[in-house]
Design a protein around this motif. Structure first.
Motif, PDB file in Angstrom:
ATOM      1  N   HIS A  17      11.537  29.594   3.470  1.00 42.25           N
ATOM      2  CA  HIS A  17      11.603  28.559   3.001  1.00 42.25           C
ATOM      3  C   HIS A  17      10.790  28.978   1.589  1.00 42.25           C
ATOM      4  O   HIS A  17      10.339  27.895   0.705  1.00 42.25           O
ATOM      5  CB  HIS A  17      10.389  27.307   4.260  1.00 42.25           C
ATOM      6  CG  HIS A  17       9.240  28.760   4.624  1.00 42.25           C
ATOM      7  ND1 HIS A  17       9.385  28.273   5.771  1.00 42.25           N
ATOM      8  CD2 HIS A  17       8.051  28.158   3.820  1.00 42.25           C
ATOM      9  CE1 HIS A  17       8.339  28.621   6.132  1.00 42.25           C
ATOM     10  NE2 HIS A  17       7.621  29.035   4.827  1.00 42.25           N
ATOM     11  N   HIS A  52       4.863  28.299  10.761  1.00 43.13           N
ATOM     12  CA  HIS A  52       3.683  27.373  10.784  1.00 43.13           C
ATOM     13  C   HIS A  52       3.632  27.473  11.909  1.00 43.13           C
ATOM     14  O   HIS A  52       1.977  26.446  11.807  1.00 43.13           O
ATOM     15  CB  HIS A  52       3.658  27.099   9.565  1.00 43.13           C
ATOM     16  CG  HIS A  52       3.775  27.530   7.651  1.00 43.13           C
ATOM     17  ND1 HIS A  52       3.136  28.615   7.892  1.00 43.13           N
ATOM     18  CD2 HIS A  52       4.766  27.510   7.509  1.00 43.13           C
ATOM     19  CE1 HIS A  52       3.237  27.957   6.217  1.00 43.13           C
ATOM     20  NE2 HIS A  52       4.846  28.387   6.869  1.00 43.13           N
ATOM     21  N   HIS A 116       5.420  22.161   7.592  1.00 38.52           N
ATOM     22  CA  HIS A 116       6.498  22.040   6.450  1.00 38.52           C
ATOM     23  C   HIS A 116       7.206  22.852   6.224  1.00 38.52           C
ATOM     24  O   HIS A 116       7.913  22.955   5.318  1.00 38.52           O
ATOM     25  CB  HIS A 116       5.326  22.089   4.849  1.00 38.52           C
ATOM     26  CG  HIS A 116       4.712  23.723   4.883  1.00 38.52           C
ATOM     27  ND1 HIS A 116       3.953  24.295   5.756  1.00 38.52           N
ATOM     28  CD2 HIS A 116       5.381  25.322   3.847  1.00 38.52           C
ATOM     29  CE1 HIS A 116       3.578  25.289   4.984  1.00 38.52           C
ATOM     30  NE2 HIS A 116       4.706  26.300   4.407  1.00 38.52           N
ATOM     31  N   ASN A 169      10.620  34.153   6.308  1.00 42.41           N
ATOM     32  CA  ASN A 169      10.723  34.390   5.080  1.00 42.41           C
ATOM     33  C   ASN A 169      10.946  36.096   5.537  1.00 42.41           C
ATOM     34  O   ASN A 169       9.897  36.883   5.944  1.00 42.41           O
ATOM     35  CB  ASN A 169       9.814  33.780   4.104  1.00 42.41           C
ATOM     36  CG  ASN A 169       9.600  33.030   3.128  1.00 42.41           C
ATOM     37  OD1 ASN A 169       8.995  32.065   3.493  1.00 42.41           O
ATOM     38  ND2 ASN A 169      11.188  32.747   2.564  1.00 42.41           N
ATOM     39  N   HIS A 172       7.259  38.248   2.857  1.00 42.30           N
ATOM     40  CA  HIS A 172       6.499  37.296   2.896  1.00 42.30           C
ATOM     41  C   HIS A 172       5.163  38.182   2.745  1.00 42.30           C
ATOM     42  O   HIS A 172       4.214  38.352   3.827  1.00 42.30           O
ATOM     43  CB  HIS A 172       6.269  36.260   3.743  1.00 42.30           C
ATOM     44  CG  HIS A 172       5.482  35.405   3.895  1.00 42.30           C
ATOM     45  ND1 HIS A 172       4.314  35.114   4.056  1.00 42.30           N
ATOM     46  CD2 HIS A 172       5.721  34.154   3.137  1.00 42.30           C
ATOM     47  CE1 HIS A 172       3.641  33.786   4.267  1.00 42.30           C
ATOM     48  NE2 HIS A 172       4.787  33.669   3.070  1.00 42.30           N
ATOM     49  N   HIS A 227       6.171  34.931   9.292  1.00 49.08           N
ATOM     50  CA  HIS A 227       7.266  34.484   8.507  1.00 49.08           C
ATOM     51  C   HIS A 227       8.477  35.661   9.425  1.00 49.08           C
ATOM     52  O   HIS A 227       9.579  35.803   8.581  1.00 49.08           O
ATOM     53  CB  HIS A 227       7.161  34.651   7.435  1.00 49.08           C
ATOM     54  CG  HIS A 227       6.419  33.313   6.596  1.00 49.08           C
ATOM     55  ND1 HIS A 227       5.145  33.023   7.280  1.00 49.08           N
ATOM     56  CD2 HIS A 227       6.776  31.823   6.025  1.00 49.08           C
ATOM     57  CE1 HIS A 227       4.877  31.797   7.041  1.00 49.08           C
ATOM     58  NE2 HIS A 227       5.564  31.470   5.996  1.00 49.08           N
TER      59      HIS A 227
HETATM   60 ZN    ZN Z   1       5.842  29.064   4.947  1.00 58.14          ZN
END
Ligand code: ZN
Length: 268
Positions: A17, A52, A116, A169, A172, A227
């Motif tokens: 993301h 998150h 998010h 990710n 990350h 991540h």
């Molecule tokens: Zn993130």
């Protein structure tokens, strides 16, 4: 829901993301997300494992109307104005809790919502926000093997129309980040991203869950587990019946891999 959604197996998606600003962007990455909707237009629900939401214990959102959480600082007001008003589904949350036998999944009625990692992605894939969305937390005290096994336990939900979306990710490293989105990638970022791609193609669960920190590019790419771990859910929720396709690849800001992939079972 059409018959098609009931008869076929929902896909598994892993999205890299990156920056929350992708929620508002129109770029090659976000356009690639919009194309994913055609894979499975009307899931019964979407279960998201986001980088998150880290917790003690493992939780699933259980509320009927999860709130949009703006879990970041220092971004433009327009990003704080974004709402993703998808409903939740206490019934699907209970189904998740019953399906998972390897560990106890606790129902969350008030703590979380949609962060998010979830809405910056889903507002591109499902812009109408009319499919129920749930989040499963990352029990950060647990080793990689726990997360891979939990992913395996979620696999059966796909036959009931639940789309599994993992959001993290593969590479990350915020400490190494460069401000320009198209800055030249670090060699170690390219190396680890390619390593992960090859191990995914080989379905090498041992390498992806046990060996990723055994070499320098892995330690630089995964300085913290948050991540990376969502990838293990996508791997666990897929199997050899699935075709793996990389729908986006590229490194943003020199140290963030945007690699996005789909496991999809061919019909018939
Ligand atoms: Zn993130």
């Amino acid at each position: 829901m059409g018959d098609r959604g009931l008869k076929s197996r929902a896909p598994v998606i892993f999205v890299g993301h990156g920056s929350p600003m992708n929620a508002l962007a129109d770029n090659d990455f976000t356009r690639s997300l919009r194309e994913l909707r055609a894979l499975y237009p009307q899931p019964r629900a979407i279960l998201v494992i986001s980088a998150h939401w880290m917790t003690e214990g493992t939780w699933v959102t259980h509320m009927a109307s999860p709130k949009t959480i703006h879990d970041f600082y220092g971004f433009p007001a327009a990003l704080f104005d974004v709402r993703y008003p998808a409903p939740g589904s206490p019934a699907v949350a209970d189904l998740v809790r019953e399906t998972v036998k390897s560990s106890r999944i606790q129902p969350d009625d008030e703590m979380w919502g949609l962060d998010h990692g979830t809405w910056s992605v889903l507002r591109h894939i499902f812009p109408a926000a009319d499919v129920p969305v749930l989040q499963l937390s990352l029990n950060i005290a647990q080793p990689a093997s726990y997360h891979l096994e939990l992913g395996r336990q979620l696999r059966g939900l796909r036959d009931q129309g639940v789309l599994i979306l993992a959001s993290g990710n593969i590479v990350h490293n915020l400490r190494k980040i460069r401000w320009e989105q198209d800055a030249a990638p670090f060699d170690w970022a390219l190396e680890f991203d390619a390593w992960a791609r090859d191990k995914l193609l080989a379905r090498d669960e041992t390498a992806l869950s046990k060996e990723y920190l055994a070499f320098e590019s892995g330690r630089l790419s995964v300085p913290t587990p948050d991540h990376y771990l969502p990838l293990l859910y996508a791997l666990g929720a897929s199997d050899s019946r699935d075709v793996l396709r990389f729908t986006f690849e590229g490194i943003q800001n020199a140290s963030i891999s945007m690699r996005t992939l789909v496991f999809n079972t061919p019909a018939g």
